[in-house]
Motif scaffolding. Structure first.
Motif, PDB file in Angstrom:
ATOM      1  N   ASP A 247       6.607 -12.882  45.122  1.00 26.39           N
ATOM      2  CA  ASP A 247       6.199 -13.798  44.057  1.00 26.39           C
ATOM      3  C   ASP A 247       6.812 -13.306  42.742  1.00 26.39           C
ATOM      4  OD1 ASP A 247       4.984 -15.702  42.494  1.00 26.39           O
ATOM      5  OD2 ASP A 247       2.931 -14.971  42.820  1.00 26.39           O
ATOM      6  N   PRO A 248       8.138 -13.487  42.586  1.00 27.81           N
ATOM      7  CA  PRO A 248       8.869 -12.876  41.475  1.00 27.81           C
ATOM      8  C   PRO A 248       8.443 -13.305  40.067  1.00 27.81           C
ATOM      9  CG  PRO A 248      10.377 -14.062  42.947  1.00 27.81           C
ATOM     10  CD  PRO A 248       9.008 -14.238  43.473  1.00 27.81           C
ATOM     11  N   THR A 249       7.691 -14.394  39.933  1.00 25.43           N
ATOM     12  CA  THR A 249       7.256 -14.805  38.591  1.00 25.43           C
ATOM     13  C   THR A 249       5.805 -14.424  38.315  1.00 25.43           C
ATOM     14  OG1 THR A 249       6.652 -17.021  39.375  1.00 25.43           O
ATOM     15  CG2 THR A 249       8.899 -16.718  38.502  1.00 25.43           C
ATOM     16  N   SER A 250       5.180 -13.693  39.245  1.00 25.32           N
ATOM     17  CA  SER A 250       3.773 -13.302  39.046  1.00 25.32           C
ATOM     18  C   SER A 250       3.669 -12.208  37.985  1.00 25.32           C
ATOM     19  CB  SER A 250       3.165 -12.811  40.363  1.00 25.32           C
ATOM     20  OG  SER A 250       3.574 -11.484  40.626  1.00 25.32           O
ATOM     21  N   LEU A 251       2.456 -11.977  37.546  1.00 25.53           N
ATOM     22  CA  LEU A 251       2.207 -10.908  36.580  1.00 25.53           C
ATOM     23  C   LEU A 251       2.201  -9.530  37.231  1.00 25.53           C
ATOM     24  CD1 LEU A 251      -0.563 -12.573  34.383  1.00 25.53           C
ATOM     25  CD2 LEU A 251       1.874 -12.301  33.861  1.00 25.53           C
ATOM     26  N   ASN A 252       2.249  -9.466  38.547  1.00 27.26           N
ATOM     27  CA  ASN A 252       2.316  -8.191  39.259  1.00 27.26           C
ATOM     28  C   ASN A 252       3.755  -7.688  39.205  1.00 27.26           C
ATOM     29  OD1 ASN A 252       1.655  -5.985  40.798  1.00 27.26           O
ATOM     30  ND2 ASN A 252       1.837  -7.076  42.737  1.00 27.26           N
ATOM     31  N   ARG A 253       4.054  -6.979  38.140  1.00 27.06           N
ATOM     32  CA  ARG A 253       5.423  -6.546  37.875  1.00 27.06           C
ATOM     33  C   ARG A 253       5.396  -5.286  37.026  1.00 27.06           C
ATOM     34  NH1 ARG A 253       8.945  -9.977  35.712  1.00 27.06           N
ATOM     35  NH2 ARG A 253       8.145 -11.664  36.985  1.00 27.06           N
ATOM     36  N   SER A 254       6.542  -4.728  36.828  1.00 24.27           N
ATOM     37  CA  SER A 254       6.707  -3.549  35.993  1.00 24.27           C
ATOM     38  C   SER A 254       6.521  -3.924  34.522  1.00 24.27           C
ATOM     39  CB  SER A 254       8.113  -2.994  36.221  1.00 24.27           C
ATOM     40  OG  SER A 254       8.380  -1.923  35.396  1.00 24.27           O
ATOM     41  N   PRO A 255       5.861  -3.080  33.745  1.00 25.36           N
ATOM     42  CA  PRO A 255       5.273  -1.803  34.128  1.00 25.36           C
ATOM     43  C   PRO A 255       3.958  -2.005  34.882  1.00 25.36           C
ATOM     44  CG  PRO A 255       4.895  -2.170  31.792  1.00 25.36           C
ATOM     45  CD  PRO A 255       5.747  -3.305  32.292  1.00 25.36           C
ATOM     46  N   TYR A 256       3.816  -1.277  35.991  1.00 25.52           N
ATOM     47  CA  TYR A 256       2.624  -1.370  36.825  1.00 25.52           C
ATOM     48  C   TYR A 256       1.496  -0.566  36.186  1.00 25.52           C
ATOM     49  CZ  TYR A 256       5.849  -3.298  40.203  1.00 25.52           C
ATOM     50  OH  TYR A 256       6.788  -4.095  40.828  1.00 25.52           O
TER      51      TYR A 256
END
Length: 195
Positions: A21-30
């Protein structure tokens, strides 16, 4: 909200985004807990030694009353350099986004906190040599909103890529003290000594 630290990619880096899910908020910085950081990365004698230096660096900040803010963590420590470069990490790169005590001038910050944070080239060199922390700082409540965006964008841009330009992720931890993380690291250090 804290998330789990993702596994390294086949390239030996933290993924910059959630591939599913490349547009989710689960992204760097973690955003992760300090305890999870210790658990996840305290896997070798060298990594434990660097974590110990990092936690001692944080203790210095806390003893000076600097507990509000967060830290971005990156560098070879966040990569699987043992597999991709056949070596151990040398240090951990840290940008501390710090809220300083209210009413304190820039001169007072430089006078009282330079050696603790690493505001000068000499103090940064000493921190890196003694604690294995390559330390940088962004003052949250001393920078204008324009400067804060510029500094955050700068660090994100530098840390979201390897030198070979490959995309990668990095970690964020709260600056608040975490005694459970210190206790867990002490336990790991004891296990290493008994091996």
């Amino acid at each position: 909200m804290n998330v789990s630290i993702p596994d390294w990619t086949a390239e030996g880096v933290l993924p910059p985004v959630d591939a599913g899910d490349p547009t989710s908020l689960n992204r760097s910085p973690y955003h992760v807990s300090l305890l999870d950081l210790v658990e996840h990365f305290g896997t070798s004698k060298e990594r434990i030694r660097i974590l110990d230096g990092f936690l001692r660096y944080r203790s210095g900040l806390h003893e000076a009353g600097l507990i509000q803010g967060f830290q971005w963590l990156d560098g070879s420590y966040m990569e699987h350099v043992e597999a991709i470069e056949k070596r151990s990490p040398n240090d951990i790169d840290v940008v501390s986004f710090i809220e300083f005590p209210s009413g304190m001038s820039e001169m007072e910050i430089k006078t009282h906190y330079s050696d603790i944070i690493g505001l000068t080239r000499n103090s940064r060199t000493l921190i890196k040599r003694q604690l294995m922390v390559d330390a940088f700082m962004v003052p949250l409540n001393r920078a204008s909103s324009v400067d804060l965006v510029a500094l955050s964008t700068y660090w994100y841009g530098v840390w979201s890529h390897r030198r070979d330009r490959a995309w990668k992720g990095f970690i964020q931890v709260s600056l608040m003290p975490d005694h459970a993380a210190r206790a867990r690291l002490d336990s790991l250090m004891g296990q290493e000594e008994n091996v």
